[in-house]
Scaffold this motif. Sequence first.
Motif, PDB file in Angstrom:
ATOM      1  N   MET A  57       0.807  -1.213   0.000  1.00  0.00           N
ATOM      2  CA  MET A  57       0.000   0.000   0.000  1.00  0.00           C
ATOM      3  C   MET A  57       0.846   1.270   0.000  1.00  0.00           C
ATOM      4  N   LEU A  58       2.106   1.164   0.437  1.00  0.00           N
ATOM      5  CA  LEU A  58       3.022   2.295   0.289  1.00  0.00           C
ATOM      6  C   LEU A  58       3.352   2.492  -1.189  1.00  0.00           C
ATOM      7  N   MET A  60       1.552   1.458  -3.724  1.00  0.00           N
ATOM      8  CA  MET A  60       0.328   1.903  -4.407  1.00  0.00           C
ATOM      9  C   MET A  60       0.062   3.381  -4.135  1.00  0.00           C
ATOM     10  N   GLY A  61       0.289   3.795  -2.896  1.00  0.00           N
ATOM     11  CA  GLY A  61       0.094   5.204  -2.564  1.00  0.00           C
ATOM     12  C   GLY A  61       1.048   6.093  -3.334  1.00  0.00           C
ATOM     13  N   GLN A  62       2.287   5.634  -3.479  1.00  0.00           N
ATOM     14  CA  GLN A  62       3.253   6.453  -4.225  1.00  0.00           C
ATOM     15  C   GLN A  62       2.934   6.460  -5.718  1.00  0.00           C
ATOM     16  N   ALA A  64      -0.135   6.331  -6.810  1.00  0.00           N
ATOM     17  CA  ALA A  64      -1.250   7.290  -6.863  1.00  0.00           C
ATOM     18  C   ALA A  64      -0.724   8.718  -6.861  1.00  0.00           C
ATOM     19  N   SER A  65       0.266   8.970  -6.030  1.00  0.00           N
ATOM     20  CA  SER A  65       0.833  10.320  -5.963  1.00  0.00           C
ATOM     21  C   SER A  65       1.493  10.706  -7.284  1.00  0.00           C
ATOM     22  N   LEU A  76      -7.976  11.465 -10.157  1.00  0.00           N
ATOM     23  CA  LEU A  76      -7.686  10.027 -10.088  1.00  0.00           C
ATOM     24  C   LEU A  76      -8.775   9.397  -9.215  1.00  0.00           C
ATOM     25  N   CYS A  77      -9.643   8.615  -9.833  1.00  0.00           N
ATOM     26  CA  CYS A  77     -10.817   8.145  -9.086  1.00  0.00           C
ATOM     27  C   CYS A  77     -10.846   6.638  -8.910  1.00  0.00           C
ATOM     28  N   ASP A  78      -9.939   5.934  -9.522  1.00  0.00           N
ATOM     29  CA  ASP A  78      -9.982   4.466  -9.442  1.00  0.00           C
ATOM     30  C   ASP A  78      -8.567   3.962  -9.715  1.00  0.00           C
ATOM     31  N   LEU A  79      -8.060   3.162  -8.806  1.00  0.00           N
ATOM     32  CA  LEU A  79      -6.707   2.630  -8.985  1.00  0.00           C
ATOM     33  C   LEU A  79      -6.693   1.164  -8.556  1.00  0.00           C
ATOM     34  N   THR A  80      -6.184   0.335  -9.438  1.00  0.00           N
ATOM     35  CA  THR A  80      -6.050  -1.086  -9.156  1.00  0.00           C
ATOM     36  C   THR A  80      -4.580  -1.456  -9.264  1.00  0.00           C
ATOM     37  N   ALA A  81      -4.080  -2.197  -8.305  1.00  0.00           N
ATOM     38  CA  ALA A  81      -2.683  -2.646  -8.354  1.00  0.00           C
ATOM     39  C   ALA A  81      -2.634  -4.146  -8.114  1.00  0.00           C
ATOM     40  N   ARG A  82      -1.869  -4.816  -8.935  1.00  0.00           N
ATOM     41  CA  ARG A  82      -1.631  -6.250  -8.727  1.00  0.00           C
ATOM     42  C   ARG A  82      -0.161  -6.427  -8.380  1.00  0.00           C
ATOM     43  N   PHE A  83       0.082  -7.051  -7.240  1.00  0.00           N
ATOM     44  CA  PHE A  83       1.449  -7.204  -6.739  1.00  0.00           C
ATOM     45  C   PHE A  83       1.992  -8.551  -7.213  1.00  0.00           C
TER      46      PHE A  83
ATOM     47  N   ILE B  23       3.340   9.018   1.482  1.00  0.00           N
ATOM     48  CA  ILE B  23       3.204   8.487   0.121  1.00  0.00           C
ATOM     49  C   ILE B  23       3.592   9.516  -0.928  1.00  0.00           C
ATOM     50  N   ALA B  25       2.329  12.623  -1.171  1.00  0.00           N
ATOM     51  CA  ALA B  25       1.253  13.603  -1.340  1.00  0.00           C
ATOM     52  C   ALA B  25       0.631  13.609  -2.727  1.00  0.00           C
ATOM     53  N   GLU B  26      -0.650  13.423  -2.749  1.00  0.00           N
ATOM     54  CA  GLU B  26      -1.399  13.464  -4.005  1.00  0.00           C
ATOM     55  C   GLU B  26      -1.875  14.881  -4.240  1.00  0.00           C
ATOM     56  N   THR B  39      -5.930   6.543  -1.587  1.00  0.00           N
ATOM     57  CA  THR B  39      -5.670   5.226  -0.998  1.00  0.00           C
ATOM     58  C   THR B  39      -5.794   5.222   0.526  1.00  0.00           C
ATOM     59  N   LEU B  69      -2.075  -9.358  -2.449  1.00  0.00           N
ATOM     60  CA  LEU B  69      -1.877  -9.857  -3.809  1.00  0.00           C
ATOM     61  C   LEU B  69      -2.361  -8.811  -4.817  1.00  0.00           C
ATOM     62  N   ASP B  70      -3.474  -8.201  -4.500  1.00  0.00           N
ATOM     63  CA  ASP B  70      -3.931  -7.077  -5.317  1.00  0.00           C
ATOM     64  C   ASP B  70      -4.860  -6.196  -4.509  1.00  0.00           C
ATOM     65  N   GLN B  71      -5.087  -5.012  -5.007  1.00  0.00           N
ATOM     66  CA  GLN B  71      -5.906  -4.017  -4.297  1.00  0.00           C
ATOM     67  C   GLN B  71      -6.524  -3.070  -5.310  1.00  0.00           C
ATOM     68  N   ARG B  72      -7.801  -2.772  -5.116  1.00  0.00           N
ATOM     69  CA  ARG B  72      -8.462  -1.738  -5.934  1.00  0.00           C
ATOM     70  C   ARG B  72      -9.122  -0.732  -5.002  1.00  0.00           C
ATOM     71  N   VAL B  73      -8.993   0.524  -5.337  1.00  0.00           N
ATOM     72  CA  VAL B  73      -9.657   1.597  -4.597  1.00  0.00           C
ATOM     73  C   VAL B  73     -10.445   2.433  -5.598  1.00  0.00           C
TER      74      VAL B  73
END
Lengths: 137, 126
Positions: A57-58, A60-62, A64-65, A76-83, B23, B25-26, B39, B69-73
């Motif tokens: 999530m760090l 993913m947050g970066q 997003a930033s 930015l309204c939707d973000l999906t990340a696959r690790f 993170i 900052a957005e 997030t 494994l994955d995450q969506r927001v």
Amino acid sequence: MTAPLAIGDGMPPRDLCFDQRDTISAYLRAAGDDNPLHSDSATARRAGFADVIVPGMLIMGQIASAVAAWSGPRVLCDLTARFVEPVVFGATVTVAGRVVALRADGAAIMRITAGPPRRPHVLAEAVIAPPLAPNGG
Amino acid sequence: MIHLGPFAVSASAAQAAAFGQAIGAESGSGAGAENLPLTYPVVWLLGPDCRAALMAALGGGAAQLPVHLDQRVQRHAPLRVGKTYAMALDVTPYDERGAFAVAAEIRDDQGQVMAQLSARLALVAA
């Protein structure tokens, strides 16, 4: 007025360095995340990792930033990340993205990778909406 | 499927600022200082209270640790600093190794869905 995004528009590559314990510990404190896989090398090694793993999530947050900074007033309204693979402490990952599609509502779909060149550890997709109207609508 | 919550969730200005700084900052996400980063709700999902409920529901304990494994927001409307929301979870174990899927909805006091989260997490032995 902000120009609409077009297919092929690219976010310049940006390096995220995870070689400072302080970077990770600041995130863990801010997130209230006490998972020792992110802070204790012995626990991480017992679990099969080479060292502590960077919180997904760090990353993913970066991401997003980075997307938000690049996209300016758009939303930015939707973000999906696959690790795909854990990012271990000490790594530098390169984030890059490109607009691959446009939706009928004007939102752009961006595909993003994060990881060493040609071996992404994170695959992500972002939906970037046009800027909000001044009245918030 | 296991239903958990709703949990009352909120973030102070200091919490939001610390997270934003951590993170990077957005600054351009269409949100001002009064809104939470996209997030941020993951903090609520992985916070000690919610995680404890998740682990209890899944029969796990301190010897098992979650790995994403994955995450969506998805953000349907801005989440405001200082405002309390209700977060409800649906948890679905999906394989015999202990991995599970979690879907969360965050609603305001009018019942409007403000954001949704979905994730798959694996449990690893500590």
